[in-house]
Design an enzyme around this catalytic site. Structure first.
Site, PDB file in Angstrom:
ATOM      1  N   GLY A 161      -2.353  -2.789  -2.003  1.00  0.00           N
ATOM      2  CA  GLY A 161      -3.103  -2.729  -3.257  1.00  0.00           C
ATOM      3  C   GLY A 161      -4.478  -2.098  -3.149  1.00  0.00           C
ATOM      4  O   GLY A 161      -5.361  -2.399  -3.952  1.00  0.00           O
ATOM      5  N   SER A 162      -4.657  -1.182  -2.191  1.00  0.00           N
ATOM      6  CA  SER A 162      -5.995  -0.554  -2.110  1.00  0.00           C
ATOM      7  C   SER A 162      -6.231   0.370  -3.314  1.00  0.00           C
ATOM      8  O   SER A 162      -7.356   0.472  -3.809  1.00  0.00           O
ATOM      9  CB  SER A 162      -6.190   0.198  -0.791  1.00  0.00           C
ATOM     10  OG  SER A 162      -5.443   1.384  -0.773  1.00  0.00           O
ATOM     11  N   ASN A 163      -5.187   1.026  -3.793  1.00  0.00           N
ATOM     12  CA  ASN A 163      -5.356   1.833  -5.013  1.00  0.00           C
ATOM     13  C   ASN A 163      -5.650   0.942  -6.211  1.00  0.00           C
ATOM     14  O   ASN A 163      -6.470   1.278  -7.060  1.00  0.00           O
ATOM     15  CB  ASN A 163      -4.121   2.691  -5.278  1.00  0.00           C
ATOM     16  CG  ASN A 163      -4.144   3.983  -4.486  1.00  0.00           C
ATOM     17  OD1 ASN A 163      -4.920   4.889  -4.796  1.00  0.00           O
ATOM     18  ND2 ASN A 163      -3.323   4.059  -3.448  1.00  0.00           N
ATOM     19  N   ASN A 182       2.255   7.757 -11.451  1.00  0.00           N
ATOM     20  CA  ASN A 182       2.404   7.298 -10.065  1.00  0.00           C
ATOM     21  C   ASN A 182       1.495   8.110  -9.164  1.00  0.00           C
ATOM     22  O   ASN A 182       1.146   9.248  -9.485  1.00  0.00           O
ATOM     23  CB  ASN A 182       3.866   7.506  -9.628  1.00  0.00           C
ATOM     24  CG  ASN A 182       4.121   7.043  -8.202  1.00  0.00           C
ATOM     25  OD1 ASN A 182       3.609   6.004  -7.768  1.00  0.00           O
ATOM     26  ND2 ASN A 182       4.899   7.816  -7.456  1.00  0.00           N
ATOM     27  N   HIS A 192       1.385   9.573  -5.257  1.00  0.00           N
ATOM     28  CA  HIS A 192       2.290   9.806  -4.133  1.00  0.00           C
ATOM     29  C   HIS A 192       1.519  10.508  -3.007  1.00  0.00           C
ATOM     30  O   HIS A 192       0.773  11.461  -3.265  1.00  0.00           O
ATOM     31  CB  HIS A 192       3.468  10.679  -4.605  1.00  0.00           C
ATOM     32  CG  HIS A 192       4.490  10.882  -3.542  1.00  0.00           C
ATOM     33  ND1 HIS A 192       5.411   9.909  -3.204  1.00  0.00           N
ATOM     34  CD2 HIS A 192       4.717  11.917  -2.702  1.00  0.00           C
ATOM     35  CE1 HIS A 192       6.166  10.346  -2.210  1.00  0.00           C
ATOM     36  NE2 HIS A 192       5.765  11.574  -1.893  1.00  0.00           N
ATOM     37  N   GLU A 234      -6.773   9.555  -2.249  1.00  0.00           N
ATOM     38  CA  GLU A 234      -6.037   8.917  -3.357  1.00  0.00           C
ATOM     39  C   GLU A 234      -7.001   8.123  -4.226  1.00  0.00           C
ATOM     40  O   GLU A 234      -6.917   8.139  -5.452  1.00  0.00           O
ATOM     41  CB  GLU A 234      -4.943   7.981  -2.819  1.00  0.00           C
ATOM     42  CG  GLU A 234      -3.809   8.693  -2.113  1.00  0.00           C
ATOM     43  CD  GLU A 234      -2.719   7.722  -1.651  1.00  0.00           C
ATOM     44  OE1 GLU A 234      -2.451   6.735  -2.342  1.00  0.00           O
ATOM     45  OE2 GLU A 234      -2.127   7.965  -0.583  1.00  0.00           O
TER      46      GLU A 234
HETATM   47  C1  GRF Z   1      -0.263   4.869  -1.219  1.00  0.00           C
HETATM   48  O1  GRF Z   1      -0.287   5.764  -0.143  1.00  0.00           O
HETATM   49  C2  GRF Z   1       0.431   5.493  -2.415  1.00  0.00           C
HETATM   50  O2  GRF Z   1       0.255   6.863  -2.497  1.00  0.00           O
HETATM   51  C3  GRF Z   1       1.885   5.185  -2.134  1.00  0.00           C
HETATM   52  O3  GRF Z   1       1.859   3.896  -1.572  1.00  0.00           O
HETATM   53  C4  GRF Z   1       0.610   3.664  -0.927  1.00  0.00           C
HETATM   54  C5  GRF Z   1       0.055   2.409  -1.532  1.00  0.00           C
HETATM   55  O4  GRF Z   1      -1.118   1.994  -0.892  1.00  0.00           O
HETATM   56  N1  GRF Z   1       2.680   5.327  -3.313  1.00  0.00           N
HETATM   57  P1  GRF Z   1      -1.982   0.826  -1.497  1.00  0.00           P
HETATM   58  O5  GRF Z   1      -1.054  -0.381  -1.661  1.00  0.00           O
HETATM   59  O6  GRF Z   1      -2.542   1.275  -2.794  1.00  0.00           O
HETATM   60  O7  GRF Z   1      -3.032   0.564  -0.459  1.00  0.00           O
END
Ligand code: GRF
Length: 194
Positions: A20-22, A112, A114, A179
């Site tokens: 869940g870093s994003n 999404n 990616h 990202e």
């Molecule tokens: C990220 O690299 C995203 O691009 C991919 O899964 C990973 C998720 O990372 N779809 P996080 O859970 O957001 O840290």
């Protein structure tokens, strides 16, 4: 908040399955700036997702979906999105493939992120595959979700150089940083069309 009066606010759900870093980054970005994207719901395909902890930190509702039966799981998700008046879904490390029927219900409203320069390296294990193919560049892509895996219209991309010394781990770390910059920017870009 006053600044937002009369401005369209988009109730958003972020779907996760892992770290869940994003998610954390989107929550940080869109709470600090009091912007138009309002994250109202964190939805996880597993109770083990570490990212679920951000619900408490950011005071956002969370929902864990039992995915034993995909059909029922998606029905439950749709009901939950409806209850929370969600208009945009951001997938962020969500490890389930959404069905045709589900996407039809939210067509053009699911995005999404990616970790590759799509259309290259759809699916999993992107960093190792890019290194094995001796690519000079990799990066990340924010795209709309359509009926084919990692194939929807591209919203924004960020390209970075692959170093000779890179391993999948070092490359993924550098791309993840990108990202975190790209995802909020891409959401602001599509905001007028939502
Ligand atoms: C990220 O690299 C995203 O691009 C991919 O899964 C990973 C998720 O990372 N779809 P996080 O859970 O957001 O840290």
């Amino acid at each position: 908040m006053a600044k937002l009066i009369g401005i369209k606010k988009i109730n958003t759900a972020v779907f996760i399955s892992g770290t869940g870093s994003n998610l954390r980054n989107l929550l940080n970005f869109f709470s600090k700036k009091k912007t138009v994207i309002q994250i109202k719901l964190i939805l996880s395909s597993t109770p083990k997702a570490k990212g679920l902890k951000y619900a408490k930190v950011f005071k956002v509702k969370k929902k864990v979906i039992n995915y034993k039966n995909k059909n029922l799981a998606e029905k439950e998700i749709l009901a939950c999105l409806n209850d929370n008046n969600i208009k945009l879904i951001c997938l962020a490390g969500f490890m389930k493939v959404l069905s045709y029927n589900f996407i039809k219900n939210f067509n053009g409203k699911i995005v999404n992120i990616h970790p590759s320069l799509l259309p290259k390296y759809k699916g999993l294990n992107t960093h190792q595959r890019a290194i094995d193919k001796k690519e000079k560049y990799s990066g990340c892509t924010v795209h709309y979700v359509n009926y084919k895996l990692d194939s929807g219209k591209i919203i924004m991309q960020k390209k970075i150089r692959i170093k000779k010394t890179d391993t999948a781990k070092t490359l993924s770390k550098r791309i993840l940083k990108q990202e975190h910059l790209l995802y909020p920017k891409a959401l602001l870009k599509i905001y007028p069309n939502l």
